[in-house]
Design a protein around this motif. Structure first.
Motif, PDB file in Angstrom:
ATOM      1  N   UNK A  74       1.252  -5.265  -7.360  1.00 12.97           N
ATOM      2  CA  UNK A  74       0.120  -4.481  -6.879  1.00 12.97           C
ATOM      3  C   UNK A  74       0.619  -3.263  -6.109  1.00 12.97           C
ATOM      4  N   UNK A  75       0.089  -2.128  -6.461  1.00 20.27           N
ATOM      5  CA  UNK A  75       0.532  -0.893  -5.814  1.00 20.27           C
ATOM      6  C   UNK A  75      -0.357  -0.501  -4.641  1.00 20.27           C
ATOM      7  N   UNK A  76      -1.528  -1.149  -4.540  1.00 25.64           N
ATOM      8  CA  UNK A  76      -2.461  -0.809  -3.466  1.00 25.64           C
ATOM      9  C   UNK A  76      -3.086  -2.075  -2.887  1.00 25.64           C
ATOM     10  N   UNK A  77      -3.064  -2.157  -1.553  1.00 29.62           N
ATOM     11  CA  UNK A  77      -3.788  -3.215  -0.858  1.00 29.62           C
ATOM     12  C   UNK A  77      -3.809  -2.935   0.630  1.00 29.62           C
ATOM     13  N   UNK A 129     -10.299   5.378   2.714  1.00 28.72           N
ATOM     14  CA  UNK A 129     -10.633   5.101   1.305  1.00 28.72           C
ATOM     15  C   UNK A 129     -10.221   6.293   0.445  1.00 28.72           C
ATOM     16  N   UNK A 130     -10.460   7.503   0.932  1.00 30.91           N
ATOM     17  CA  UNK A 130     -10.046   8.706   0.198  1.00 30.91           C
ATOM     18  C   UNK A 130      -8.531   8.749   0.010  1.00 30.91           C
ATOM     19  N   UNK A 131      -7.777   8.325   1.021  1.00 34.43           N
ATOM     20  CA  UNK A 131      -6.316   8.281   0.900  1.00 34.43           C
ATOM     21  C   UNK A 131      -5.922   7.293  -0.197  1.00 34.43           C
ATOM     22  N   UNK A 132      -6.535   6.102  -0.187  1.00 32.52           N
ATOM     23  CA  UNK A 132      -6.250   5.118  -1.241  1.00 32.52           C
ATOM     24  C   UNK A 132      -6.533   5.708  -2.614  1.00 32.52           C
ATOM     25  N   UNK A 133      -7.672   6.385  -2.740  1.00 30.26           N
ATOM     26  CA  UNK A 133      -8.075   6.928  -4.042  1.00 30.26           C
ATOM     27  C   UNK A 133      -7.209   8.099  -4.490  1.00 30.26           C
ATOM     28  N   UNK A 147      -3.895   8.340  -4.037  1.00 32.00           N
ATOM     29  CA  UNK A 147      -2.498   7.955  -4.238  1.00 32.00           C
ATOM     30  C   UNK A 147      -2.359   6.914  -5.347  1.00 32.00           C
ATOM     31  N   UNK A 148      -1.219   6.956  -6.021  1.00 32.36           N
ATOM     32  CA  UNK A 148      -0.924   5.943  -7.034  1.00 32.36           C
ATOM     33  C   UNK A 148      -0.436   4.652  -6.393  1.00 32.36           C
ATOM     34  N   UNK A 149       0.167   4.790  -5.221  1.00 30.81           N
ATOM     35  CA  UNK A 149       0.699   3.624  -4.516  1.00 30.81           C
ATOM     36  C   UNK A 149       0.429   3.802  -3.032  1.00 30.81           C
TER      37      UNK A 149
END
Length: 183
Positions: free
Chosen positions: A23-26, A91-95, A97-99
């Motif tokens: 998983x690249x995001x959590x 949330x914008x930062x998560x969206x 970035x790929x990781x």
């Protein structure tokens, strides 16, 4: 690696579980957060796991003369005095970035609290990423990492699942840690 040596050999801590590699995001939530010791233990554990996890902290930590250290360790300052929508910003930062993996304390402070902050929950929901629970078990000198938990549409059930993971964990100062009761 020096972090691993210090974490295991010098301090005598163990890692139980692992961060998901696929998983690249959590969102990582770390508790109990009861002492200044939690931060260096978390950094040593993160480096021992060899996984890139960012964190946010109060803006005052990032001021000279030592602010550069917190930035170098993966931190981003947050001005808690301003009433901005921090959840949407993250949330914008998560969206964008790929990781991206972000660690937060659900307690929001080292002082004893009876209710946890829910920003981590709304960040994970908004970014559509799982929550990975990370526990500072000072009693057993262990860092415990849970499997990723995918939030449902039932916040009460989700929070009870999260609380259950931390229920018997003893922080550096156990008297300052409280897991909210199930509703």
């Amino acid at each position: 690696m020096i972090s691993k040596f210090i974490f295991h050999k010098v301090l005598g801590w163990k890692l139980v579980g692992d961060f998901p590699r696929d998983l690249k995001k959590y969102v990582v939530i770390g508790a109990p957060h009861t002492s200044w010791k939690d931060f260096p233990i978390a950094i040593l554990a993160r480096n021992s796991f060899d996984v890139k996890i960012s964190f946010i902290g109060k803006a005052s930590l990032f001021k000279p003369p030592f602010g550069f250290i917190f930035r170098a360790l993966g931190g981003t300052p947050v001005d808690r005095s301003k009433r901005t929508n921090l959840v949407d910003s993250i949330v914008d930062v998560f969206n964008s970035k790929d990781e991206f993996r972000l660690a937060l304390s659900p307690e929001g402070t080292r002082a004893k609290v009876t209710e946890w902050k829910t920003g981590f929950y709304y960040i994970a929901k908004g970014a559509k990423v799982p929550v990975v629970m990370f526990a500072f078990d000072f009693e057993n000198k262990q860092i415990k990492v849970a499997e990723p938990y995918y939030l449902t549409d039932n916040m009460k059930a989700d929070m009870n699942h999260i609380y259950d993971f931390y229920r018997n964990i003893k922080g550096a100062k156990p008297e300052l840690f409280s897991v909210p009761d199930r509703d």
